[in-house]
Design a protein around this motif. Structure first.
Motif, PDB file in Angstrom:
ATOM      1  N   VAL A 354       0.828  -1.211   0.000  1.00 44.07           N
ATOM      2  CA  VAL A 354       0.000   0.000   0.000  1.00 44.07           C
ATOM      3  C   VAL A 354       0.861   1.259   0.000  1.00 44.07           C
ATOM      4  CG1 VAL A 354      -1.878  -1.144   1.241  1.00 44.07           C
ATOM      5  CG2 VAL A 354      -0.150   0.095   2.529  1.00 44.07           C
ATOM      6  N   GLY A 355       0.212   2.400   0.047  1.00 44.88           N
ATOM      7  CA  GLY A 355       0.917   3.679   0.086  1.00 44.88           C
ATOM      8  C   GLY A 355       1.031   4.260  -1.312  1.00 44.88           C
ATOM      9  N   LYS A 356       2.195   4.835  -1.608  1.00 47.99           N
ATOM     10  CA  LYS A 356       2.349   5.546  -2.877  1.00 47.99           C
ATOM     11  C   LYS A 356       2.813   4.601  -3.990  1.00 47.99           C
ATOM     12  CE  LYS A 356       1.741   9.793  -1.138  1.00 47.99           C
ATOM     13  NZ  LYS A 356       2.764  10.815  -1.080  1.00 47.99           N
ATOM     14  N   VAL A 357       2.124   3.487  -4.123  1.00 49.21           N
ATOM     15  CA  VAL A 357       2.496   2.522  -5.142  1.00 49.21           C
ATOM     16  C   VAL A 357       1.318   2.374  -6.102  1.00 49.21           C
ATOM     17  CG1 VAL A 357       1.725   0.568  -3.742  1.00 49.21           C
ATOM     18  CG2 VAL A 357       3.499   0.204  -5.448  1.00 49.21           C
ATOM     19  N   VAL A 428       4.441  -0.537   3.309  1.00 47.51           N
ATOM     20  CA  VAL A 428       3.960   0.771   2.897  1.00 47.51           C
ATOM     21  C   VAL A 428       5.056   1.487   2.122  1.00 47.51           C
ATOM     22  CG1 VAL A 428       2.898   2.905   3.676  1.00 47.51           C
ATOM     23  CG2 VAL A 428       2.643   0.837   5.031  1.00 47.51           C
ATOM     24  N   VAL A 429       4.722   1.887   0.917  1.00 47.91           N
ATOM     25  CA  VAL A 429       5.707   2.531   0.057  1.00 47.91           C
ATOM     26  C   VAL A 429       5.555   4.049   0.172  1.00 47.91           C
ATOM     27  CG1 VAL A 429       6.479   2.783  -2.324  1.00 47.91           C
ATOM     28  CG2 VAL A 429       5.636   0.574  -1.514  1.00 47.91           C
ATOM     29  N   MET A 430       6.684   4.730   0.282  1.00 53.16           N
ATOM     30  CA  MET A 430       6.654   6.188   0.418  1.00 53.16           C
ATOM     31  C   MET A 430       7.468   6.846  -0.688  1.00 53.16           C
ATOM     32  SD  MET A 430       7.236   6.083   4.442  1.00 53.16           S
ATOM     33  CE  MET A 430       6.397   4.794   5.323  1.00 53.16           C
TER      34      MET A 430
ATOM     35  N   THR B  66      -1.796   3.494   7.723  1.00 55.32           N
ATOM     36  CA  THR B  66      -0.594   4.064   7.120  1.00 55.32           C
ATOM     37  C   THR B  66      -0.827   4.529   5.692  1.00 55.32           C
ATOM     38  OG1 THR B  66       0.469   2.339   8.362  1.00 55.32           O
ATOM     39  CG2 THR B  66       1.869   3.698   7.002  1.00 55.32           C
ATOM     40  N   ALA B  67      -1.556   3.718   4.925  1.00 63.05           N
ATOM     41  CA  ALA B  67      -1.761   4.068   3.527  1.00 63.05           C
ATOM     42  C   ALA B  67      -2.544   5.369   3.416  1.00 63.05           C
ATOM     43  CB  ALA B  67      -2.497   2.947   2.816  1.00 63.05           C
ATOM     44  N   CYS B  68      -3.607   5.503   4.204  1.00 62.31           N
ATOM     45  CA  CYS B  68      -4.394   6.731   4.188  1.00 62.31           C
ATOM     46  C   CYS B  68      -3.557   7.893   4.720  1.00 62.31           C
ATOM     47  CB  CYS B  68      -5.664   6.572   5.018  1.00 62.31           C
ATOM     48  SG  CYS B  68      -6.881   5.502   4.239  1.00 62.31           S
ATOM     49  N   VAL B  70      -0.242   8.401   4.559  1.00 65.20           N
ATOM     50  CA  VAL B  70       0.704   8.976   3.608  1.00 65.20           C
ATOM     51  C   VAL B  70      -0.013   9.652   2.440  1.00 65.20           C
ATOM     52  CG1 VAL B  70       2.601   7.408   4.189  1.00 65.20           C
ATOM     53  CG2 VAL B  70       1.133   6.859   2.263  1.00 65.20           C
ATOM     54  N   ARG B  71      -1.278   9.326   2.266  1.00 64.69           N
ATOM     55  CA  ARG B  71      -2.032   9.992   1.205  1.00 64.69           C
ATOM     56  C   ARG B  71      -2.783  11.225   1.712  1.00 64.69           C
ATOM     57  NH1 ARG B  71      -4.680   5.558  -2.851  1.00 64.69           N
ATOM     58  NH2 ARG B  71      -2.789   4.418  -3.361  1.00 64.69           N
ATOM     59  N   CYS B 108      -7.231   0.098   1.678  1.00 65.57           N
ATOM     60  CA  CYS B 108      -6.115   1.012   1.475  1.00 65.57           C
ATOM     61  C   CYS B 108      -6.064   1.626   0.081  1.00 65.57           C
ATOM     62  CB  CYS B 108      -4.812   0.303   1.774  1.00 65.57           C
ATOM     63  SG  CYS B 108      -4.780  -0.414   3.425  1.00 65.57           S
ATOM     64  N   ALA B 109      -6.620   0.938  -0.906  1.00 66.36           N
ATOM     65  CA  ALA B 109      -6.540   1.470  -2.264  1.00 66.36           C
ATOM     66  C   ALA B 109      -7.409   2.712  -2.422  1.00 66.36           C
ATOM     67  CB  ALA B 109      -6.970   0.416  -3.265  1.00 66.36           C
TER      68      ALA B 109
END
Lengths: 593, 137
Positions: A354-357, A428-430, B66-68, B70-71, B108-109
């Motif tokens: 998840v994250g910026k991927v 988690v990708v940043m 975490t995903a939310c 960083v977004r 998360c998506a």
């Protein structure tokens, strides 16, 4: 399609939590309605998660994979694909100008090894017949014909290690529990208290293929020598609980649970215990306390849980993925399982990528694959083609690894040596727009909030660390703070009572190790990623501003002034740096400095 | 199965009935189960999913996984706090809205994700959230 093919057609709509949140339920209703209108008797089932969250809702017909399907697409899919056998081109997955028609050709799936997730997204999780048709409960039959010691030997030989974080060899855990002399009564527990933020692999398995976990537990119960098993599920996973309840009932009706299972003389049953929202309950001794109906506080573990666990009786506690691996090992053999992976880490591992991927989703990969392959081949690289900055593995207890670590293999030891950990599979990708000080603060704030308060290194130490990080974010930290932060981090790591506290400083320690320059920049009053509000300011470029008034209308603080059709200006004293002006401006006239 | 009182389970059922843990119900439970009220209270206040106050009409849940995160989830929380004039965990004085943050909803998506009364709003922004909240007034 031929009549025969038509007869065997099944339309599957992926209906995990994320699929449903994207509208999978409505898509399925539309299919049912359109099939009804055409008087077609074709099943349309709601399966578990297919893993490719980024392109939900997903519909599969055999190997054909349609993504981002809307309810109004149902009619054309039936007419074109189901009846005529043609592809609906515009619903296929597309990447860099190529369209992919089948699941196994899509880059996201191609390099995966979907062992545990094979049936998730393929079968109806509420139907035990679907599971049995795919060979389900065959491993149980095989196991019950074996001696318990033989099963333990097979698990040991397979090299299976705990998938919940610690990585303790599963076979050895079972053996200690079976041979424990502390009591004749024993228990086994499935830890489904998946509390890591950004993690959903356990949920996906429980929602999409609950029988796999149940089968693994019955085999485990037989091997360890107990008649009682518990599944401790996180409170926030209502769909997983529902599917588990249905599955347990069906398994009892078919004689896979209960008295005298499959005429073997072995009795075993499973009780579901719902958690109530406390991250620390994922820790073994806290989890035992919670199942017993007490406060979920860890205790000092002079004696292992395999000797004194639940109600002080020998207990085997394993993660969802560990239990789910058991039927596969019994069915296909220990050597088959051990043939994949590295020297010390065998089999597959499931990650929530998840994250910026680009390709957010649930991926199952062979152990030993590099982080680079995982993020760039399967994950498709960074969103918006920005620059990769860090990858965080292991949840709040793990660490942030920089670009120089991208060629590390997915392996328990390799990740631990780099300062992070395998954990239960969060990844988690940043990208370059992520401030690493803020990331460290985020994870620490999480563990601080979840600290149970029993031991002071954790409850006081993480609090002090948080205060220091806040100084960095406010641009008020100095060299002394950096020194204190490191010292307190080490103190907490060495002296906290339980795993939660001991690993809480990991995000801080790894960011200090790999991204120290960002901490130093904050001391100098700069946030290199442009995130920390105290260290950035928004300005309007008078050259580009057309005076369209849009930012003025949207500013919640009335911090923008200027006549219509004249360049606007931000009143810095009033600005709260929410960034709305930057978001709404159509002329790129708002600058972040 | 083991003979014991699953206090957490009992409290979950009680909360599902009334929407929150009412004091008189807890006192009844204490008498019935012969568990001191202080112990029930300690469990009820330790776990996050229990509430001792009545629920608000609408619950606004912001995912801080975490995903939310960083977004951009923190900016959404900030904006909602500002609109409703409450901090996370608080309820508006008129009991209309409660603002909650949750560690991860596992979608998360779709991040940043806001859930209002079970309805999912994905890919939120500080600008979009204002209008959505207004629809619930």
């Amino acid at each position: 399609m031929s009549n025969k093919a038509l007869k065997e057609t099944v339309i599957s709509v992926a209906g995990g939590t994320c699929g449903l949140a994207s509208g999978a339920g409505k898509v399925r209703e539309a299919f049912a309605a359109e099939l009804g209108q055409r008087e077609l008797n074709i099943p349309c089932i709601l399966t578990g998660c297919k893993g490719f969250c980024a392109v939900e809702p997903i519909v599969t017909i055999g190997d054909i994979f349609y993504c981002r399907v809307k309810p109004e697409d149902a009619g054309r899919i039936i007419d074109e694909t189901v009846i005529k056998g043609n592809l609906v081109e515009d619903l296929l997955f597309e990447s860099e100008g190529n369209r992919f028609s089948t699941v196994d050709t899509i880059p996201f799936y191609k390099d995966q090894k979907r062992w545990l997730l094979e049936l998730t997204g393929k079968i109806d999780p509420t139907s035990i017949d679907d599971y049995i048709r795919e060979g389900g409960y065959e491993s149980l039959k095989k196991a019950l014909a074996m001696e318990p010691e033989q099963i333990i030997e097979a698990i040991k030989k397979s090299g299976l290690r705990g998938r919940g974080g610690g990585g303790f060899p599963t076979g050895r855990k079972w053996e200690s529990c079976r041979n424990s002399t502390y009591s004749e009564t024993r228990y086994i527990i499935c830890n489904a208290d998946e509390g890591d933020p950004g993690c959903f692999q356990d949920r996906s398995i429980l929602e999409g293929n609950p029988h796999l976990v149940i089968e693994g537990m019955v085999i485990g119960g037989y091997a360890v020598g107990t008649g009682e098993g518990y599944i401790y599920v996180r409170a926030e996973y209502p769909l997983a609980v529902k599917h588990l309840e249905i599955a347990l009932q069906q398994a009892r009706e078919k004689g896979f649970l209960g008295k005298n299972i499959l005429d073997s003389g072995f009795d075993f049953d499973i009780t579901i215990v719902r958690g109530a929202g406390a991250f620390v309950c994922g820790e073994s001794s806290a989890l035992f306390a919670s199942v017993e109906g007490r406060l979920g506080e860890p205790r000092v573990k002079h004696i292992h849980g395999t000797d004194k666990g639940l109600w002080d009786k020998p207990t085997t506690l394993n993660n969802v993925k560990t239990w789910a691996s058991v039927p596969l090992i019994i069915k296909k053999g220990a050597d088959w399982f051990a043939s994949v992976g590295t020297e010390t880490s065998k089999g597959t591992m499931i990650f929530s990528l998840v994250g910026k991927v680009k390709n957010t989703g649930l991926v199952e990969v062979p152990m030993g694959i590099t982080l680079r392959e995982l993020i760039f081949n399967i994950g498709g690289g960074i969103l918006g083609d920005k620059r990769f900055k860090a990858v965080q593995t292991g949840g709040p207890s793990g660490g942030c690894l920089p670009e120089s670590c991208l060629d590390l293999p997915v392996d328990y030891e390799a990740l631990t040596d780099a300062g992070s950990m395998m954990g239960s599979g969060g990844m988690v990708v940043m990208d370059e727009d992520t401030c690493m000080v803020q990331v460290a603060r985020y994870f620490l704030a999480f563990t601080q909030e979840e600290s149970c308060g029993k031991c002071s290194p954790c409850s006081e130490g993480t609090y002090l660390m948080l205060k220091i990080l806040d100084k960095f974010i406010a641009g008020k930290a100095d060299e002394e703070d950096l020194k204190n932060l490191e010292e307190i981090s080490r103190m907490v790591k060495e002296t906290a009572l339980c795993g939660l506290g001991k690993s809480a400083p990991n995000p801080v320690l790894t960011t200090l190790r790999y991204f120290r320059d960002e901490y130093l920049a904050h001391i100098e009053g700069k946030c290199p990623a442009g995130v920390c509000p105290a260290l950035i300011r928004y300005e309007i470029d008078p050259e580009k501003c057309t005076g369209c008034n849009l930012c003025f209308q949207n500013c919640p603080q009335d911090a923008i002034e200027g006549e219509k059709k004249q360049p606007h200006k931000i009143i810095q004293d009033k600005c709260i740096k929410c960034g709305i002006c930057l978001e709404v401006c159509k002329f790129d006239a708002v600058l972040k400095q | 199965m083991h003979d014991y009182i699953n206090l957490i389970g009992v409290l979950q059922e009680t909360q599902e009935e009334c929407g929150y843990l009412r004091k008189d119900r807890l006192e009844e439970l204490s008498a019935k189960l012969e568990i001191p009220l202080s112990r029930i209270y300690s469990v009820a206040t330790y776990y996050k999913s229990f509430s001792l106050i009545p629920p608000a009409k609408h619950t606004v849940t912001v995912c801080m996984g975490t995903a939310c995160y960083v977004r951009g989830a923190p900016r959404i929380v900030e904006r909602i706090s500002q609109i409703l004039n409450i901090r996370p965990g608080e309820t508006t004085p008129d009991s209309m809205f409660k603002l909650e943050t949750v560690n991860c909803l596992g979608a998360c998506a779709l991040g940043p994700l806001v859930v209002i009364d079970g309805e999912y709003y994905g890919e939120m922004s500080p600008q979009k959230i204002g209008g959505i909240i207004n629809n619930y007034r």
